[in-house]
Design a protein around this motif. Structure first.
Motif, PDB file in Angstrom:
ATOM      1  N   VAL A  70      14.591  -6.898  -2.568  1.00 19.64           N
ATOM      2  CA  VAL A  70      13.749  -7.186  -3.562  1.00 19.64           C
ATOM      3  C   VAL A  70      12.288  -6.947  -2.554  1.00 19.64           C
ATOM      4  O   VAL A  70      11.415  -6.256  -2.858  1.00 19.64           O
ATOM      5  N   THR A  71      12.572  -7.659  -1.299  1.00 15.84           N
ATOM      6  CA  THR A  71      11.483  -7.617  -0.198  1.00 15.84           C
ATOM      7  C   THR A  71      11.187  -6.314   0.184  1.00 15.84           C
ATOM      8  O   THR A  71       9.933  -5.700   0.118  1.00 15.84           O
ATOM      9  N   LYS A  72      11.990  -5.266   0.402  1.00 14.47           N
ATOM     10  CA  LYS A  72      12.025  -3.886   0.577  1.00 14.47           C
ATOM     11  C   LYS A  72      11.494  -3.125  -0.391  1.00 14.47           C
ATOM     12  O   LYS A  72      10.634  -2.324  -0.020  1.00 14.47           O
ATOM     13  N   LYS A  73      11.759  -3.405  -1.577  1.00 15.15           N
ATOM     14  CA  LYS A  73      11.113  -2.510  -2.748  1.00 15.15           C
ATOM     15  C   LYS A  73       9.648  -2.797  -2.799  1.00 15.15           C
ATOM     16  O   LYS A  73       8.987  -2.198  -3.279  1.00 15.15           O
ATOM     17  N   VAL A  74       9.386  -4.294  -2.657  1.00 17.40           N
ATOM     18  CA  VAL A  74       8.136  -4.606  -2.721  1.00 17.40           C
ATOM     19  C   VAL A  74       7.316  -3.851  -1.758  1.00 17.40           C
ATOM     20  O   VAL A  74       6.065  -3.294  -1.937  1.00 17.40           O
ATOM     21  N   TRP A  75       7.721  -3.771  -0.584  1.00 15.45           N
ATOM     22  CA  TRP A  75       6.838  -3.154   0.507  1.00 15.45           C
ATOM     23  C   TRP A  75       6.909  -1.809   0.209  1.00 15.45           C
ATOM     24  O   TRP A  75       5.871  -1.076   0.646  1.00 15.45           O
ATOM     25  N   ASP A  76       8.003  -1.245  -0.266  1.00 15.80           N
ATOM     26  CA  ASP A  76       7.823   0.087  -0.702  1.00 15.80           C
ATOM     27  C   ASP A  76       6.836   0.639  -1.591  1.00 15.80           C
ATOM     28  O   ASP A  76       5.942   1.547  -1.359  1.00 15.80           O
ATOM     29  N   TYR A  77       6.733  -0.441  -2.613  1.00 15.64           N
ATOM     30  CA  TYR A  77       5.519  -0.139  -3.775  1.00 15.64           C
ATOM     31  C   TYR A  77       4.113  -0.216  -2.876  1.00 15.64           C
ATOM     32  O   TYR A  77       3.185   0.200  -3.262  1.00 15.64           O
ATOM     33  N   ILE A  78       4.119  -1.272  -2.033  1.00 18.70           N
ATOM     34  CA  ILE A  78       2.709  -1.535  -1.255  1.00 18.70           C
ATOM     35  C   ILE A  78       2.378  -0.141  -0.426  1.00 18.70           C
ATOM     36  O   ILE A  78       1.401   0.201  -0.508  1.00 18.70           O
ATOM     37  N   LYS A  79       3.349   0.320   0.035  1.00 12.36           N
ATOM     38  CA  LYS A  79       2.925   1.439   0.988  1.00 12.36           C
ATOM     39  C   LYS A  79       2.888   2.851   0.257  1.00 12.36           C
ATOM     40  O   LYS A  79       2.003   3.432   0.561  1.00 12.36           O
ATOM     41  N   GLN A  80       3.499   2.871  -0.611  1.00 13.36           N
ATOM     42  CA  GLN A  80       3.428   4.025  -1.864  1.00 13.36           C
ATOM     43  C   GLN A  80       2.121   4.104  -2.531  1.00 13.36           C
ATOM     44  O   GLN A  80       1.660   4.877  -2.749  1.00 13.36           O
ATOM     45  N   HIS A  81       1.674   2.906  -2.652  1.00  9.33           N
ATOM     46  CA  HIS A  81       0.044   2.929  -3.367  1.00  9.33           C
ATOM     47  C   HIS A  81      -0.954   2.386  -2.792  1.00  9.33           C
ATOM     48  O   HIS A  81      -2.004   2.221  -2.895  1.00  9.33           O
ATOM     49  N   ASN A  82      -0.685   2.235  -1.274  1.00  3.47           N
ATOM     50  CA  ASN A  82      -1.683   2.043  -0.172  1.00  3.47           C
ATOM     51  C   ASN A  82      -2.400   0.674  -0.505  1.00  3.47           C
ATOM     52  O   ASN A  82      -3.731   0.776  -0.523  1.00  3.47           O
ATOM     53  N   LEU A  83      -1.790  -0.340  -0.476  1.00  3.96           N
ATOM     54  CA  LEU A  83      -2.402  -1.529  -0.878  1.00  3.96           C
ATOM     55  C   LEU A  83      -2.599  -2.406   0.400  1.00  3.96           C
ATOM     56  O   LEU A  83      -3.115  -3.437   0.195  1.00  3.96           O
ATOM     57  N   GLN A  84      -2.321  -1.971   1.513  1.00 11.07           N
ATOM     58  CA  GLN A  84      -2.450  -2.907   2.753  1.00 11.07           C
ATOM     59  C   GLN A  84      -3.741  -2.776   2.905  1.00 11.07           C
ATOM     60  O   GLN A  84      -4.377  -1.707   2.862  1.00 11.07           O
ATOM     61  N   ASP A  85      -4.535  -3.845   3.231  1.00 11.96           N
ATOM     62  CA  ASP A  85      -5.836  -3.985   3.725  1.00 11.96           C
ATOM     63  C   ASP A  85      -6.351  -3.228   5.040  1.00 11.96           C
ATOM     64  O   ASP A  85      -5.301  -3.192   6.047  1.00 11.96           O
ATOM     65  N   ALA A  86      -7.264  -2.138   5.179  1.00  9.13           N
ATOM     66  CA  ALA A  86      -7.438  -1.139   6.176  1.00  9.13           C
ATOM     67  C   ALA A  86      -7.784  -2.005   7.453  1.00  9.13           C
ATOM     68  O   ALA A  86      -7.407  -1.748   8.414  1.00  9.13           O
ATOM     69  N   ALA A  87      -8.505  -3.203   7.378  1.00  8.01           N
ATOM     70  CA  ALA A  87      -9.239  -3.675   8.513  1.00  8.01           C
ATOM     71  C   ALA A  87      -8.276  -4.699   9.311  1.00  8.01           C
ATOM     72  O   ALA A  87      -7.970  -4.970  10.187  1.00  8.01           O
ATOM     73  N   ASN A  88      -7.499  -5.528   8.157  1.00  8.40           N
ATOM     74  CA  ASN A  88      -6.450  -6.477   8.508  1.00  8.40           C
ATOM     75  C   ASN A  88      -5.157  -6.161   7.970  1.00  8.40           C
ATOM     76  O   ASN A  88      -4.915  -6.308   6.471  1.00  8.40           O
ATOM     77  N   ARG A  89      -4.005  -5.440   8.462  1.00  6.38           N
ATOM     78  CA  ARG A  89      -3.082  -4.885   7.720  1.00  6.38           C
ATOM     79  C   ARG A  89      -2.020  -6.044   7.405  1.00  6.38           C
ATOM     80  O   ARG A  89      -1.329  -5.652   6.881  1.00  6.38           O
ATOM     81  N   ARG A  90      -2.373  -7.445   7.705  1.00  8.16           N
ATOM     82  CA  ARG A  90      -1.423  -8.226   7.268  1.00  8.16           C
ATOM     83  C   ARG A  90      -1.878  -8.977   5.917  1.00  8.16           C
ATOM     84  O   ARG A  90      -1.001  -9.602   5.470  1.00  8.16           O
TER      85      ARG A  90
END
Length: 122
Positions: A70-90
């Motif tokens: 589940v965690t892997k799939k959520v991270w795949d979704y986040i990376k696919q849709h570019n949802l990490q903050d550009a200034a603070n990647r956390r």
């Protein structure tokens, strides 16, 4: 005199050659000790399949999955849709699907994200 100097040097070379051979034998014994250690087993609680809620299903799918997947799939979704903050990647910026999972929050930290996702698994 030149021959007398060469004679003592020859035994010194033999002694120096014998020392590295002894050192080579010692490291070979260390890997054998590492192999004797028992293999690490994965925690069964992480491998238990959990059913995602209706709000989490659009992100990871409706089929039961282990927490790790589940965690892997959520991270795949986040990376696919570019949802990490550009200034603070956390920090994760939520889109409409993730905002429902995150309880209406527009931005959460990656550490808080796992806690919020666990609320949607049964």
């Amino acid at each position: 005199m030149a021959t007398a100097k060469k004679t003592p040097a020859a035994p010194a070379k033999k002694a120096a050659a014998a020392k590295p051979a002894a050192k080579k034998a010692a490291p070979a014994a260390k890997p054998a000790a590492k192999e004797a250690a028992p293999a690490r087993k994965p925690n069964a609680a992480f491998m238990k399949e959990m059913k995602p809620s209706a709000t989490l299903a659009p992100v990871v799918g409706a089929n039961p999955l282990p927490r790790t997947e589940v965690t892997k799939k959520v991270w795949d979704y986040i990376k696919q849709h570019n949802l990490q903050d550009a200034a603070n990647r956390r920090m994760i910026n939520a889109d409409d699907k993730l905002k429902a999972v995150f309880g209406g929050k527009a931005q959460v930290s990656m550490f808080e994200m796992t806690k919020l996702i666990s609320d949607h698994l049964s």
